[in-house]
Scaffold this motif. Structure first.
Motif, PDB file in Angstrom:
ATOM      1  N   ALA A  20       0.827  -1.216   0.000  1.00  0.00           N
ATOM      2  CA  ALA A  20       0.000   0.000   0.000  1.00  0.00           C
ATOM      3  C   ALA A  20       0.859   1.263   0.000  1.00  0.00           C
ATOM      4  O   ALA A  20       0.777   2.091   0.917  1.00  0.00           O
ATOM      5  CB  ALA A  20      -0.928  -0.009   1.217  1.00  0.00           C
ATOM      6  N   CYS A  37      -3.146   0.082  -3.598  1.00  0.00           N
ATOM      7  CA  CYS A  37      -2.947  -1.190  -2.910  1.00  0.00           C
ATOM      8  C   CYS A  37      -2.926  -2.394  -3.844  1.00  0.00           C
ATOM      9  O   CYS A  37      -3.590  -2.416  -4.882  1.00  0.00           O
ATOM     10  CB  CYS A  37      -4.040  -1.408  -1.874  1.00  0.00           C
ATOM     11  SG  CYS A  37      -4.105  -0.133  -0.588  1.00  0.00           S
ATOM     12  N   TYR A  57      -7.482  -6.702   1.400  1.00  0.00           N
ATOM     13  CA  TYR A  57      -7.700  -5.268   1.200  1.00  0.00           C
ATOM     14  C   TYR A  57      -8.903  -4.781   2.010  1.00  0.00           C
ATOM     15  O   TYR A  57      -8.865  -3.694   2.619  1.00  0.00           O
ATOM     16  CB  TYR A  57      -7.898  -4.945  -0.277  1.00  0.00           C
ATOM     17  CG  TYR A  57      -8.291  -3.498  -0.499  1.00  0.00           C
ATOM     18  CD1 TYR A  57      -7.334  -2.492  -0.409  1.00  0.00           C
ATOM     19  CD2 TYR A  57      -9.621  -3.137  -0.734  1.00  0.00           C
ATOM     20  CE1 TYR A  57      -7.689  -1.156  -0.568  1.00  0.00           C
ATOM     21  CE2 TYR A  57      -9.986  -1.809  -0.891  1.00  0.00           C
ATOM     22  CZ  TYR A  57      -9.017  -0.827  -0.804  1.00  0.00           C
ATOM     23  OH  TYR A  57      -9.373   0.494  -0.943  1.00  0.00           O
ATOM     24  N   GLU A 105      -8.411  -1.532   4.440  1.00  0.00           N
ATOM     25  CA  GLU A 105      -8.940  -0.227   4.043  1.00  0.00           C
ATOM     26  C   GLU A 105      -9.501   0.597   5.205  1.00  0.00           C
ATOM     27  O   GLU A 105      -9.217   1.800   5.298  1.00  0.00           O
ATOM     28  CB  GLU A 105      -9.987  -0.415   2.947  1.00  0.00           C
ATOM     29  CG  GLU A 105     -10.349   0.873   2.213  1.00  0.00           C
ATOM     30  CD  GLU A 105     -11.361   1.720   2.955  1.00  0.00           C
ATOM     31  OE1 GLU A 105     -11.368   2.953   2.760  1.00  0.00           O
ATOM     32  OE2 GLU A 105     -12.149   1.157   3.751  1.00  0.00           O
ATOM     33  N   ALA A 124      -7.884   4.280   6.243  1.00  0.00           N
ATOM     34  CA  ALA A 124      -8.760   5.458   6.150  1.00  0.00           C
ATOM     35  C   ALA A 124      -8.376   6.553   7.138  1.00  0.00           C
ATOM     36  O   ALA A 124      -8.720   7.723   6.932  1.00  0.00           O
ATOM     37  CB  ALA A 124     -10.211   5.052   6.368  1.00  0.00           C
ATOM     38  N   SER A 160      -5.888   8.691   4.879  1.00  0.00           N
ATOM     39  CA  SER A 160      -5.982   8.740   3.421  1.00  0.00           C
ATOM     40  C   SER A 160      -7.158   9.579   2.952  1.00  0.00           C
ATOM     41  O   SER A 160      -8.193   9.655   3.612  1.00  0.00           O
ATOM     42  CB  SER A 160      -6.106   7.330   2.845  1.00  0.00           C
ATOM     43  OG  SER A 160      -7.308   6.714   3.258  1.00  0.00           O
ATOM     44  N   CYS A 218      -8.181   5.617  -1.171  1.00  0.00           N
ATOM     45  CA  CYS A 218      -7.487   4.330  -1.036  1.00  0.00           C
ATOM     46  C   CYS A 218      -8.179   3.357  -1.993  1.00  0.00           C
ATOM     47  O   CYS A 218      -9.396   3.175  -1.913  1.00  0.00           O
ATOM     48  CB  CYS A 218      -7.575   3.831   0.412  1.00  0.00           C
ATOM     49  SG  CYS A 218      -6.744   2.258   0.711  1.00  0.00           S
ATOM     50  N   ARG A 219      -7.413   2.751  -2.891  1.00  0.00           N
ATOM     51  CA  ARG A 219      -7.999   1.860  -3.874  1.00  0.00           C
ATOM     52  C   ARG A 219      -7.147   0.607  -4.054  1.00  0.00           C
ATOM     53  O   ARG A 219      -5.928   0.676  -4.033  1.00  0.00           O
ATOM     54  CB  ARG A 219      -8.129   2.554  -5.228  1.00  0.00           C
ATOM     55  CG  ARG A 219      -9.137   3.672  -5.265  1.00  0.00           C
ATOM     56  CD  ARG A 219     -10.567   3.167  -5.190  1.00  0.00           C
ATOM     57  NE  ARG A 219     -11.529   4.247  -5.312  1.00  0.00           N
ATOM     58  CZ  ARG A 219     -11.992   4.956  -4.293  1.00  0.00           C
ATOM     59  NH1 ARG A 219     -11.564   4.720  -3.060  1.00  0.00           N
ATOM     60  NH2 ARG A 219     -12.884   5.917  -4.492  1.00  0.00           N
ATOM     61  N   ARG A 220      -7.815  -0.517  -4.251  1.00  0.00           N
ATOM     62  CA  ARG A 220      -7.125  -1.754  -4.623  1.00  0.00           C
ATOM     63  C   ARG A 220      -6.934  -1.743  -6.136  1.00  0.00           C
ATOM     64  O   ARG A 220      -7.892  -1.620  -6.889  1.00  0.00           O
ATOM     65  CB  ARG A 220      -7.940  -2.977  -4.199  1.00  0.00           C
ATOM     66  CG  ARG A 220      -7.321  -4.301  -4.627  1.00  0.00           C
ATOM     67  CD  ARG A 220      -8.173  -5.490  -4.190  1.00  0.00           C
ATOM     68  NE  ARG A 220      -7.584  -6.743  -4.642  1.00  0.00           N
ATOM     69  CZ  ARG A 220      -7.885  -7.342  -5.790  1.00  0.00           C
ATOM     70  NH1 ARG A 220      -8.782  -6.789  -6.610  1.00  0.00           N
ATOM     71  NH2 ARG A 220      -7.298  -8.468  -6.135  1.00  0.00           N
TER      72      ARG A 220
END
Length: 290
Positions: free
Chosen positions: A120, A138, A145, A149, A153, A156, A159-161
């Motif tokens: 990440a 990520c 994930y 997440e 948070a 961030s 936040c994305r996979r």
């Protein structure tokens, strides 16, 4: 709220771990230099541990933000590494910018111990970390994930996979490739304005509102024009990152001619004594060249 460990309290990790504490998590920190860990505890509360293993014991999630591939290996594996203190079913989240190869290596080792692993890496710099508005990309399984997440948070904005293990690191490489070109372009624009006898501030005020606008222009043009570079993301670290980009480009057969050129420009900045200067110091190189 979770029981967490955070490994690495540099300019990014120190405030990131602080945000976790502020959100009500139970946080134990580890840093290679104990004084930094003690300073964090004094400021934020929580506890510190003498080794990554000790910090990780009894924790739900262990997070790390260290320097490079070797630093990450050192906090993960071995008798005092975090993996040795983690129970099956727990999760390791790595915020370090490292190679996708070491990410996959450590994710494989973690999987063999029943430990989840999410790479990440973050973007947003020290200011983003301090203000809790980092962009986090990520890699890892959807299940891992989903567990990471809500913790991420805390610091961030997004936040994305991106995909499976290593995908976060590959996305971070895209980020650094884009930044390298943007900063060089901005440096050349400001250099041109100076040589042409224009007011750099006035030029930026206008062009920043059009297609040329960028985060770099909005946040770095004032310090660039002032010749102030003792802040931000260091050239030494950028060259580390660009080295990873260029090495990976060879592996995937991508062409990065501008990135390779800017990497050499950063090498010139290092020779000027600017290894710890912000990446916007490409402008200082142009000023020196005249």
């Amino acid at each position: 709220m979770a029981k967490l460990a955070f490994l690495g309290l540099g300019v990014m990790g120190f405030p990131m771990a602080g945000h976790l504490m502020a959100k009500g998590h139970e946080v134990t920190v580890y840093n290679r230099s104990p004084a930094k860990a003690e300073a964090w505890v004094t400021k934020h509360g929580g506890t510190s541990a003498a080794t990554p293993k000790a910090a990780a014991e009894g924790k739900d999630v262990v997070l790390a933000c260290v320097g490079n591939d070797d630093d990450l290996r050192s906090v993960c594996i071995g008798p005092d590494g975090a993996f040795a203190g983690m129970a099956s079913g727990t999760l390791f989240v790595d915020h370090t910018t490292v190679s996708a190869a070491v990410t996959r290596e450590l994710a494989h080792a973690a999987a063999g111990m029943g430990i989840g692993f999410v790479d990440a890496p973050v973007s947003g710099g020290q200011a983003g970390a301090e203000n809790g508005v980092l962009s986090v990309m990520c890699g890892g399984s959807e299940a891992d994930y989903a567990r990471a997440e809500p913790v991420i948070a805390a610091y961030s904005r997004i936040c994305r996979r991106i995909g499976e293990s290593g995908a976060g690191q590959l996305a971070k490489m895209c980020n650094q490739i884009a930044i390298a070109g943007l900063v060089q372009g901005l440096s050349e624009a400001l250099h041109f304005a100076e040589k042409a006898g224009l007011d750099g501030e006035a030029v930026v005020e206008v062009i920043s509102q059009g297609a040329a606008g960028s985060w770099q222009m909005a946040n770095r043009h004032k310090t660039m024009l002032a010749g102030h570079f003792e802040h931000g993301f260091a050239v030494d670290w950028m060259r580390k990152d660009l080295g990873i980009c260029l090495s990976t480009a060879d592996e995937v057969k991508a062409s990065l001619p501008v990135t390779a050129l800017v990497d050499q420009f950063y090498k010139d900045v290092q020779k000027m004594g600017g290894g710890r200067w912000d990446t916007s110091s490409l402008f200082a190189r142009l000023r020196k060249l005249g």
